[in-house]
Design a protein around this motif. Structure first.
Motif, short mmCIF file in Angstrom:
data_model
loop_
_atom_site.label_atom_id
_atom_site.label_comp_id
_atom_site.label_asym_id
_atom_site.label_seq_id
_atom_site.Cartn_x
_atom_site.Cartn_y
_atom_site.Cartn_z
N MET A 134 0.84 -1.19 0.00
CA MET A 134 0.00 0.00 0.00
C MET A 134 0.88 1.25 0.00
SD MET A 134 -3.39 0.00 2.43
CE MET A 134 -2.45 -0.40 3.88
N ALA A 135 0.71 2.10 -1.00
CA ALA A 135 1.44 3.36 -1.04
C ALA A 135 0.63 4.48 -0.41
CB ALA A 135 1.80 3.72 -2.47
N GLU A 136 -0.67 4.26 -0.27
CA GLU A 136 -1.56 5.27 0.32
C GLU A 136 -2.78 4.57 0.89
OE1 GLU A 136 -2.36 7.72 -3.09
OE2 GLU A 136 -4.09 6.50 -3.67
N ILE A 137 -3.50 5.28 1.75
CA ILE A 137 -4.78 4.77 2.24
C ILE A 137 -5.85 5.83 1.98
CG2 ILE A 137 -3.67 3.34 4.00
CD1 ILE A 137 -4.73 5.29 6.10
N VAL A 138 -7.06 5.35 1.81
CA VAL A 138 -8.22 6.22 1.61
C VAL A 138 -9.31 5.75 2.57
CG1 VAL A 138 -9.96 7.09 0.01
CG2 VAL A 138 -7.64 6.60 -0.82
N ILE A 139 -9.81 6.65 3.39
CA ILE A 139 -10.90 6.33 4.31
C ILE A 139 -12.20 6.82 3.68
CG2 ILE A 139 -11.81 6.57 6.64
CD1 ILE A 139 -9.09 5.12 6.41
N ALA A 140 -13.01 5.88 3.23
CA ALA A 140 -14.26 6.24 2.56
C ALA A 140 -15.25 6.85 3.54
CB ALA A 140 -14.87 5.00 1.91
N GLN A 141 -16.18 7.64 3.00
CA GLN A 141 -17.21 8.30 3.80
C GLN A 141 -17.96 7.31 4.70
OE1 GLN A 141 -18.00 11.50 3.99
NE2 GLN A 141 -20.01 11.47 4.97
N GLU A 161 3.79 5.76 8.84
CA GLU A 161 3.12 7.04 9.10
C GLU A 161 2.18 7.36 7.95
OE1 GLU A 161 6.39 9.46 11.83
OE2 GLU A 161 6.10 10.01 9.72
N VAL A 162 1.07 8.00 8.28
CA VAL A 162 0.10 8.47 7.29
C VAL A 162 0.05 9.99 7.38
CG1 VAL A 162 -2.31 8.42 6.55
CG2 VAL A 162 -1.27 6.37 7.53
N ARG A 163 0.18 10.65 6.23
CA ARG A 163 0.17 12.11 6.23
C ARG A 163 -0.86 12.64 5.23
NH1 ARG A 163 4.41 14.63 8.86
NH2 ARG A 163 5.93 13.15 9.74
N PRO A 195 -8.99 12.70 7.09
CA PRO A 195 -9.96 13.18 6.11
C PRO A 195 -10.62 12.02 5.38
CG PRO A 195 -7.74 13.48 5.29
CD PRO A 195 -7.60 13.03 6.70
N LEU A 196 -11.80 12.27 4.85
CA LEU A 196 -12.57 11.25 4.15
C LEU A 196 -12.37 11.34 2.64
CD1 LEU A 196 -15.86 11.64 6.20
CD2 LEU A 196 -14.16 9.82 6.45
N ASP A 197 -12.42 10.19 1.98
CA ASP A 197 -12.35 10.11 0.51
C ASP A 197 -11.14 10.86 -0.04
OD1 ASP A 197 -14.71 8.59 0.36
OD2 ASP A 197 -15.94 10.40 0.46
N THR A 198 -10.05 10.78 0.69
CA THR A 198 -8.84 11.52 0.32
C THR A 198 -7.63 10.61 0.38
OG1 THR A 198 -9.76 13.54 1.30
CG2 THR A 198 -7.39 13.51 0.91
N PRO A 199 -6.90 10.44 -0.72
CA PRO A 199 -5.69 9.62 -0.67
C PRO A 199 -4.66 10.23 0.28
CG PRO A 199 -6.38 9.98 -2.94
CD PRO A 199 -7.19 10.92 -2.09
N MET A 200 -4.12 9.41 1.17
CA MET A 200 -3.10 9.87 2.11
C MET A 200 -1.87 8.98 1.97
SD MET A 200 -5.36 10.60 5.57
CE MET A 200 -6.24 9.02 5.50
N PRO A 201 -0.71 9.58 1.69
CA PRO A 201 0.51 8.78 1.52
C PRO A 201 0.86 8.00 2.78
CG PRO A 201 0.83 11.03 0.74
CD PRO A 201 -0.48 11.01 1.47
#
Length: 234
Positions: A1-8, A58-60, A43-49
């Motif tokens: 995983m290069a990023e995570i996205v937290i859906a609404q 770490e997630v930023r 944040p929601l629906d936002t790619p985070m590295p």
């Protein structure tokens, strides 16, 4: 995983991710007990590295640290599992049925539908310091092996810790740090029980333990969490 996205769908407060679900996603990245620290509202629906740091990640978002995960350790004196009747009586007294600052929360939101959210409604167990709820995890949360995915079992450890302090701490609470581990599997629609209990309070911080029991009364997940009292959850 290069990023995570937290859906609404996985929100806690209306505009940010549920801390338990975010923690469950991150806990999947390390072996054994995981220590997750939440530094800012996800944040929601936002790619985070996602960046590897030492033996964790770490997630930023826009350069700001949102969350981190690393191997952790914790020790809890987990109380016995309440019987089914006691858990049913407790969930009937869940305060969120009357008022909740997060009615659409993925874990404890009373306005969410079965299969869309976890619906863990912990209320006080008569004669104890516990809050408890019966929990039958929906099949929508099963992984490839047909059992409930660990991230959802981990998430179920979250909100009950805050509800354990209802009436004690003033204000609302946000998850600060959680150290937990999923140690067993549960099947869809299995009659599980979720419990939490207050440990101590220090100023704006409150510390709680939580656990998930399977239908046989065996602990399959547990956590020690630090909660932060905030003015509101909007």
């Amino acid at each position: 995983m290069a990023e995570i996205v937290i859906a609404q769908r996985f929100r806690g407060p209306s505009r940010s991710g549920n801390g338990g679900y975010v923690s469950g996603v991150l806990a999947d990245l390390v072996d054994g007990p995981a220590e997750i620290s939440l530094r800012a509202p996800p944040p929601l629906d936002t790619p985070m590295p996602l960046t590897a740091v030492g033996d964790g990640f770490e997630v930023r978002h826009e350069g700001r640290l949102v969350a981190s995960v690393k191997p952790g350790s914790f020790s809890l004196d987990i109380p016995p599992c309440p019987d089914r009747a006691a858990a049913e009586a407790a969930t009937a007294k869940f305060y969120g049925h009357v008022h909740s600052p997060v009615p659409h929360c993925f874990v404890c939101g009373s306005m969410r539908e079965p299969g869309d959210a976890l619906r863990v409604f912990t209320g006080p167990v008569e004669g104890t310091r516990l809050v408890a709820a019966p929990w039958r995890p929906h099949g929508n949360f099963a992984g490839e092996d047909g059992m409930i995915a660990d991230r959802y079992v981990f998430a179920a450890l979250d909100c009950p810790g805050a509800w354990a302090f209802h009436g004690s701490s003033q204000g609302n609470m946000l998850l600060g740090t959680i150290v937990g581990e999923v140690t067993g599997k549960v099947a869809p629609e299995e009659d599980c029980t979720v419990v939490a209990w207050p440990i101590r309070e220090e100023g704006r911080k409150a510390f709680a333990g939580s656990a998930v029991f399977n239908a046989a009364g065996t602990v399959v997940a547990s956590a020690f969490a630090t909660w932060i009292v905030v003015p509101d959850l909007s």
